[in-house]
Design a protein around this motif. Structure first.
Motif, PDB file in Angstrom:
ATOM      1  N   ASN A   1      79.020  43.172  32.591  1.00 19.65           N
ATOM      2  CA  ASN A   1      78.520  44.588  33.324  1.00 19.65           C
ATOM      3  C   ASN A   1      77.345  44.844  32.753  1.00 19.65           C
ATOM      4  OD1 ASN A   1      80.966  44.501  34.912  1.00 19.65           O
ATOM      5  ND2 ASN A   1      82.244  45.235  33.235  1.00 19.65           N
ATOM      6  N   ASP A   2      76.852  45.513  33.324  1.00 21.83           N
ATOM      7  CA  ASP A   2      75.435  46.313  32.953  1.00 21.83           C
ATOM      8  C   ASP A   2      75.510  47.424  32.442  1.00 21.83           C
ATOM      9  OD1 ASP A   2      73.617  43.709  34.134  1.00 21.83           O
ATOM     10  OD2 ASP A   2      74.511  44.539  35.973  1.00 21.83           O
ATOM     11  N   LEU A   3      76.613  48.040  33.026  1.00 24.30           N
ATOM     12  CA  LEU A   3      76.878  49.596  32.531  1.00 24.30           C
ATOM     13  C   LEU A   3      78.197  49.804  32.529  1.00 24.30           C
ATOM     14  CD1 LEU A   3      75.571  52.545  32.094  1.00 24.30           C
ATOM     15  CD2 LEU A   3      76.007  52.929  34.609  1.00 24.30           C
ATOM     16  N   GLY A   4      78.566  50.497  31.411  1.00 22.10           N
ATOM     17  CA  GLY A   4      80.027  50.887  31.156  1.00 22.10           C
ATOM     18  C   GLY A   4      80.487  52.254  31.462  1.00 22.10           C
TER      19      GLY A   4
ATOM     20  N   ILE B   1      79.139  47.327  37.221  1.00 24.74           N
ATOM     21  CA  ILE B   1      79.654  48.358  36.305  1.00 24.74           C
ATOM     22  C   ILE B   1      81.254  48.193  35.938  1.00 24.74           C
ATOM     23  CG2 ILE B   1      77.968  50.165  36.977  1.00 24.74           C
ATOM     24  CD1 ILE B   1      80.466  51.616  38.212  1.00 24.74           C
ATOM     25  N   GLY B   2      81.588  48.340  34.652  1.00 23.19           N
ATOM     26  CA  GLY B   2      82.902  48.464  34.293  1.00 23.19           C
ATOM     27  C   GLY B   2      83.491  49.501  33.987  1.00 23.19           C
TER      28      GLY B   2
ATOM     29  N   LYS C   1      78.767  36.511  36.118  1.00 18.07           N
ATOM     30  CA  LYS C   1      79.291  37.550  35.820  1.00 18.07           C
ATOM     31  C   LYS C   1      80.852  37.626  36.054  1.00 18.07           C
ATOM     32  CE  LYS C   1      75.308  40.611  35.256  1.00 18.07           C
ATOM     33  NZ  LYS C   1      75.292  41.115  33.959  1.00 18.07           N
ATOM     34  N   THR C   2      81.042  37.499  37.381  1.00 19.04           N
ATOM     35  CA  THR C   2      82.460  37.511  38.019  1.00 19.04           C
ATOM     36  C   THR C   2      83.310  36.414  37.311  1.00 19.04           C
ATOM     37  OG1 THR C   2      81.809  38.661  39.956  1.00 19.04           O
ATOM     38  CG2 THR C   2      83.901  37.566  39.797  1.00 19.04           C
TER      39      THR C   2
END
Length: 338
Positions: A115-118, A50-51, A16-17
C-alpha cells in the motif's frame, strides 16, 4: 499519461495485489481483489492504494472521502490484540523482533510496498511508534473524524483515559499531507515560523530545553506537553531506536524493576502521549534504524500548517538497501522450482 506509463502503473498495481494475496508477513486480513474493476485508465497515474487497520473505529465515510480522490481501499490490515504496544503475532521485517503495535500490519503493508498509504488508530503511540519502527512517515491528528472517535473513550493499560485518533502512514510525506488535506477538507500552505521548542538532541534551533525521556512516566510526559504546546507553534525531539533494545509495552513492563528497565530501553517517549493531550504529531525518519524526529503541535490548522512546513524541510534520504530488498514486489511473488 502515455500508454507505456499506464501499462507500467497497471503492472505495479497488479503486483501489489498479488503480494497482498501472498501475505508474506501475515499482515493482511483481507484483500479487495476486485480493486482492478475500479481503475480508470485515464486517471491510473493518480491512483494510490490504501490499507486500513481492521478495526471498527475507522468510519467508512473516511474511506469514501479518500476514494473520491483516487486513494483506493486495497487491504484490511492485521493489528495487535487489544491495542497492545507490541504485536506478538507479527515480526518486524528489519529487526526480526516482535513488531511494534498496534497499527502493526498497516505499517508493514506500507513498508513492503503493498500500500501507498496506511490508515490506523493511535491511542498511546499505535500509529507513530510502528511508523518509527520501520523508518516510515507517520502522522496523527485528532481533528480527523473527531466526533466519531469520541465514541471510543477508554483507559490505557496504566489507567489514563483517552480516545483514539486517526493516523496516516506512508513512505512519502507528500502523501501524508495530501491524505490529511482530503480528510480535513483544507489545503496546507508553506508558512514560516520561529516559535519552535527543540530538545537538546536536535540541532539548529534557538529555543532548547530538556525533554522527557523514556524513563519518564506518562504523566510527566503529558505535563510537559501541556506546559509547552500553547507557547510554541511546534515542539521537536528525536525518539528511538524504537523496540530494538527493549519492549516498549506496559503489559510486559509492569511486573518489577527489571521489566521496567527493559520497557524504558525501548526508547518510546512523546509518541506515547501525543494523542492523550489531543495534539497533532508527525514522525520523520532520521535515516538511523527505527529513529525519527517527532514534531508535535496543538491541533489548530495554523499550527499544523507550520509543523508540516518544518517536517517537509527535514533532510531525509531513503535507505536504498532497505528499499531494494524489501520493496521489490517481484521478490514476494512465489517462484518455485519450475
Amino acid at each position: 499519461m502515455c500508454k507505456n506509463n499506464s501499462l507500467e502503473k497497471s503492472k505495479e498495481l497488479f503486483k501489489k495485489t498479488l503480494v497482498a494475496i501472498e501475505n508474506p508477513y501475515k499482515s493482511v486480513n483481507y484483500v479487495f481483489r476486485n480493486i482492478v474493476d475500479t481503475l480508470d485508465e485515464k486517471n491510473i497515474d493518480q491512483v494510490h492504494y490504501i490499507g486500513v487497520k481492521d478495526v471498527e473505529q475507522i468510519p467508512r465515510t473516511l474511506v469514501t472521502k479518500l476514494a473520491n480522490s483516487n486513494f483506493l481501499l486495497h487491504t484490511l490490515d492485521a493489528h495487535s490484540l487489544g491495542g497492545r504496544a507490541i504485536d506478538v503475532n507479527l515480526m518486524n521485517p528489519i529487526t526480526a523482533r516482535p513488531m511494534t503495535g498496534s497499527s502493526s500490519g498497516t505499517a508493514i503493508n506500507v513498508f513492503a510496498g503493498i500500500n501507498d498509504l496506511g490508515i490506523g488508530t493511535d491511542g498511546g503511540g499505535s500509529v507513530l511508534a510502528p511508523s518509527m519502527a520501520l523508518n516510515l512517515f507517520g502522522l496523527i491528528c485528532p481533528l480527523i473524524e473527531q466526533d466519531e472517535m469520541k465514541k471510543y473513550n477508554r483507559k490505557s493499560t496504566d489507567g489514563i483515559e483517552f480516545y483514539p485518533s486517526i493516523g496516516l502512514i506512508s513512505k512519502r510525506i507528500d502523501l501524508i499531507e495530501k491524505g490529511l488535506s482530503i480528510l480535513l477538507e483544507t489545503e496546507f500552505k508553506e508558512v514560516e515560523t520561529d516559535a519552535i521548542l527543540a530538545s537538546k538532541k536536535v540541532e539548529g534551533y534557538k529555543d532548547v530545553t530538556e525533554f522527557p525521556n523514556s524513563t519518564s512516566s506518562r504523566n510527566e510526559m503529558i505535563n510537559f506537553l501541556n506546559e509547552h504546546l500553547s507557547n510554541y507553534d511546534c515542539l521537536i525531539d528525536i525518539e528511538g531506536p524504537i523496540d530494538t533494545e527493549g519492549f516498549g509495552d506496559t503489559v510486559f513492563g509492569h511486573f518489577d524493576d527489571k521489566t521496567k528497565i527493559i520497557q524504558a530501553n525501548a526508547n518510546k517517549c512523546l509518541s506515547k502521549v501525543a494523542n492523550m493531550v489531543k495534539a497533532t504529531s508527525i514522525v520523520v525518519p532520521t535515516g538511523k534504524l527505527a529513529t525519527s524526529y517527532i514534531l508535535t503541535c496543538e491541533s489548530k490548522k495554523e499550527k499544523i500548517e507550520k509543523m508540516l512546513t518544518i517536517a517537509k524541510r527535514i533532510n531525509y534520504k531513503e535507505n536504498q538497501l532497505i528499499e531494494n530488498y524489501f520493496a521489490d514486489l517481484s521478490k514476494y511473488i512465489k517462484k518455485g522450482y519450475f
